[in-house]
Write a protein that holds these residues in place. Structure first.
Motif, short mmCIF file in Angstrom:
data_model
loop_
_atom_site.label_atom_id
_atom_site.label_comp_id
_atom_site.label_asym_id
_atom_site.label_seq_id
_atom_site.Cartn_x
_atom_site.Cartn_y
_atom_site.Cartn_z
N ALA A 216 0.85 -1.19 0.00
CA ALA A 216 0.00 0.00 0.00
C ALA A 216 0.88 1.24 0.00
O ALA A 216 1.89 1.29 0.70
N VAL A 217 0.51 2.22 -0.82
CA VAL A 217 1.29 3.46 -0.85
C VAL A 217 0.38 4.64 -0.51
O VAL A 217 -0.81 4.66 -0.85
N ALA A 218 0.97 5.61 0.19
CA ALA A 218 0.22 6.80 0.59
C ALA A 218 0.23 7.79 -0.57
O ALA A 218 1.08 8.66 -0.66
N LEU A 219 -0.71 7.59 -1.48
CA LEU A 219 -0.79 8.42 -2.68
C LEU A 219 -2.24 8.89 -2.73
O LEU A 219 -3.15 8.10 -2.51
N ASP A 220 -2.46 10.18 -3.01
CA ASP A 220 -3.83 10.69 -3.08
C ASP A 220 -4.47 10.19 -4.38
O ASP A 220 -4.08 10.62 -5.47
N PRO A 221 -5.44 9.28 -4.30
CA PRO A 221 -6.02 8.69 -5.52
C PRO A 221 -6.79 9.71 -6.35
O PRO A 221 -7.13 9.44 -7.50
N ASN A 222 -7.09 10.88 -5.76
CA ASN A 222 -7.87 11.89 -6.48
C ASN A 222 -7.00 12.94 -7.15
O ASN A 222 -7.53 13.91 -7.69
N ASP A 223 -5.69 12.76 -7.10
CA ASP A 223 -4.77 13.76 -7.66
C ASP A 223 -4.21 13.23 -9.00
O ASP A 223 -3.33 12.37 -9.01
N PRO A 224 -4.73 13.74 -10.13
CA PRO A 224 -4.33 13.19 -11.43
C PRO A 224 -2.82 13.23 -11.65
O PRO A 224 -2.25 12.23 -12.13
N ALA A 225 -2.16 14.32 -11.28
CA ALA A 225 -0.72 14.42 -11.54
C ALA A 225 0.05 13.43 -10.67
O ALA A 225 0.97 12.75 -11.13
N ALA A 226 -0.34 13.32 -9.40
CA ALA A 226 0.36 12.41 -8.49
C ALA A 226 0.21 10.96 -8.94
O ALA A 226 1.19 10.20 -8.95
N VAL A 227 -0.99 10.59 -9.34
CA VAL A 227 -1.23 9.20 -9.77
C VAL A 227 -0.45 8.90 -11.05
O VAL A 227 0.20 7.86 -11.19
N THR A 228 -0.47 9.85 -11.99
CA THR A 228 0.21 9.64 -13.27
C THR A 228 1.72 9.53 -13.07
O THR A 228 2.36 8.65 -13.64
N ASN A 229 2.26 10.41 -12.23
CA ASN A 229 3.70 10.34 -11.97
C ASN A 229 4.09 9.04 -11.31
O ASN A 229 5.08 8.41 -11.67
N PHE A 230 3.29 8.61 -10.35
CA PHE A 230 3.58 7.35 -9.68
C PHE A 230 3.55 6.20 -10.68
O PHE A 230 4.45 5.34 -10.70
N ALA A 231 2.53 6.18 -11.53
CA ALA A 231 2.38 5.10 -12.50
C ALA A 231 3.56 5.06 -13.46
O ALA A 231 4.09 4.00 -13.79
N ASN A 232 4.00 6.22 -13.89
CA ASN A 232 5.14 6.32 -14.80
C ASN A 232 6.42 5.82 -14.15
O ASN A 232 7.13 5.00 -14.70
N LEU A 233 6.69 6.34 -12.95
CA LEU A 233 7.93 6.00 -12.25
C LEU A 233 8.01 4.52 -11.91
O LEU A 233 9.09 3.95 -11.83
N ASN A 234 6.84 3.90 -11.69
CA ASN A 234 6.82 2.51 -11.25
C ASN A 234 6.46 1.53 -12.37
O ASN A 234 6.16 0.37 -12.09
N ASN A 235 6.49 2.01 -13.62
CA ASN A 235 6.19 1.15 -14.77
C ASN A 235 4.88 0.38 -14.61
O ASN A 235 4.83 -0.83 -14.89
N ILE A 236 3.86 1.08 -14.14
CA ILE A 236 2.56 0.44 -13.98
C ILE A 236 1.97 0.14 -15.36
O ILE A 236 1.96 0.99 -16.24
N GLU A 237 1.47 -1.10 -15.51
CA GLU A 237 0.94 -1.52 -16.82
C GLU A 237 -0.58 -1.40 -16.91
O GLU A 237 -1.16 -1.47 -18.00
N LEU A 238 -1.23 -1.29 -15.75
CA LEU A 238 -2.69 -1.13 -15.74
C LEU A 238 -3.09 -0.44 -14.43
O LEU A 238 -2.65 -0.86 -13.36
N VAL A 239 -3.92 0.60 -14.55
CA VAL A 239 -4.48 1.25 -13.36
C VAL A 239 -5.96 0.90 -13.30
O VAL A 239 -6.68 1.04 -14.30
N VAL A 240 -6.42 0.42 -12.15
CA VAL A 240 -7.82 0.09 -11.96
C VAL A 240 -8.38 1.09 -10.94
O VAL A 240 -7.92 1.14 -9.80
#
Ligand code: AMP
Ligand code: GLY
Length: 422
Positions: free
Chosen positions: A43-67
């Protein structure tokens, strides 16, 4: 696959539990999750409602799918931001999520798509609300126009109570007065890639707090799947599902695509089966809670493949997802005073004993760790899920398990799935 799941409730726990069943194993991260989910995945402390924060996290962590689990990130534009960066995301963009976020928008789309729904009048003032109430008569149905966390709807015989509800929600915007629809309710979830849809198995939710549907509306106090009585009425479950696809889901998805706001994600059709036919009560733009907790345990087809195909525009030509003939029941354990301001911080005990009941799994809705102890941190606390060969078995297991859990002031319904048992 490396998957990021956004949200913190029992629905997200159920989604993650389904993903964890797959082989080969996925690398799953949740943001922000809760104590129960954090016991299963990172679990990571990331604000799920923050588009920039979620996108940056997904990019940095090579996320292949966001649900995306809940509606708030969708309405905040999180899916748009991810899609702009080319990251596959299961969840509609802000404009299409208005299907849930704005009842006025949903009504317009349904009108233009010819989708059967109750008649409704939009009121911007008390005088307009009063005129609309008197046009339709009792029982009165008053709905807040925007997101209201399950608390925006009042169904009542009492005209003064209907007016008071309208007065309250008019401070926050307009209200919708609807004609009352009578019949069994069905939640049908459809995966959509913007053009094609695939149905999941139907479920029924219990919205009222108390046994026998007494008391106030809640986010949902229990659910079961499948609905054996659909076959009595439509000949088969599939005939029912086909009718919903042809008359509701596809016309809606096509209308949204035509407006350049394709719906990519989970189209939740909240339906009432009236004597005059199937009617939409509401659309949601995400999985339902607690229905997900009874639909996904029965899913045989790997969930990740379905979510990725929907996110990538590839549902066309795919087979419908397969479901086990086993049934599932979930009973929600809620805090004292829910759906009012819940009493939180109370210790939860007995989970190991509850999970030891055959066929039982426990999805955490609002739990946290305080000094090493598991405590309730919200209104709906746990979703006790039981599978069985029939509803007698599943109910017996669910109620045996919930009986082993201790939470001072905890509330649950005792009649979930009683109408399909025995
Ligand atoms: P909603 O938040 O729109 O799903 O409404 C919550 C609950 O209120 C529904 O599940 C129904 O039980 C009830 N409800 C909503 N709209 C109507 C309606 N037009 N007629 C009868 N019951 C309704
Ligand atoms: N179970 C109702 C909802 O998810 O909106």
């Amino acid at each position: 696959m490396r998957i990021l799941v956004l949200g913190s409730g029992a629905r997200e726990h159920a989604i993650i539990t389904a993903l964890l069943r797959e082989e080969p194993a996925h690398d799953i991260v949740v943001a922000p999750g809760n104590a129960g989910i954090a016991a299963d995945v990172r679990a990571v402390a990331l604000d799920p409602n923050d588009p920039a924060a979620v996108t940056n996290f997904a990019n940095l962590n090579n996320i292949e799918l966001v649900v995306v689990g809940p509606e708030a990130p969708l309405v905040a534009g999180v899916a748009d931001a991810l899609r702009t960066r080319g990251i596959p995301v299961f969840g509609p963009g802000q404009s299409a999520a208005a299907l849930e976020g704005s009842k006025t928008f949903a009504k317009r789309i349904m009108d233009e798509a010819g989708v059967p729904t109750g008649r409704a009048l939009r009121a911007g003032s008390l005088a307009e609300a009063e005129a609309a109430l008197d046009e339709y008569g009792a029982p009165y149905v008053v709905k807040a126009d925007g997101l209201a966390a399950g608390k925006g709807v009042l169904v009542t015989e009492d005209r003064d109570a209907a007016l008071a509800h309208a007065t309250y929600w008019l401070q926050h915007g307009s209200v919708l007065i609807e004609e009352f629809l009578d019949g069994q309710e069905v939640s049908l979830f459809l995966l959509s890639d913007g053009h094609n849809v695939l149905p999941l198995s139907p479920a029924q939710d219990y919205k009222r707090l108390g046994d026998g549907d007494a008391g106030p509306n809640t986010g949902g106090m229990g659910a079961y799947s499948p609905l054996p009585w659909l076959a009595d009425r439509f000949g088969s479950e599939q005939a029912f599902v086909d009718e919903v696809i042809d008359t509701i889901a596809l016309p809606t998805v096509r209308r949204l695509a035509a407006e350049d706001t394709p719906f990519i994600g989970l189209l939740y059709c909240g339906l009432i089966l009236t004597d005059a036919g199937i009617r939409v009560i509401e659309f949601n733009a995400r999985f339902g809670d607690p229905e997900t907790q009874v639909v996904l345990p029965r899913l045989v087809t790997p969930l990740s493949g379905l979510l990725l195909a929907a996110s990538s525009g590839e549902l066309g030509g795919m087979d419908r997802p397969e479901f086990s003939t086993d049934v599932a029941v979930t009973v929600v354990l809620a805090s004292e005073n829910y759906p009012g301001t819940p009493v939180t911080g109370r210790r939860i005990g007995g989970l190991d004993a509850a999970s030891a009941v055959p066929g039982v799994s426990i999805a955490h809705a609002a739990t946290s760790l305080q000094g090493g102890e598991l405590v309730a941190s919200g209104g709906r606390v746990l979703s006790v899920v039981a599978a069985g060969v029939d509803f007698d078995e599943a109910r017996a297991r669910a109620y045996e398990a919930i009986g082993r859990i201790t939470l001072e002031g905890g509330q649950f319904r005792t009649d979930i799935a009683a109408r399909v048992a025995g």
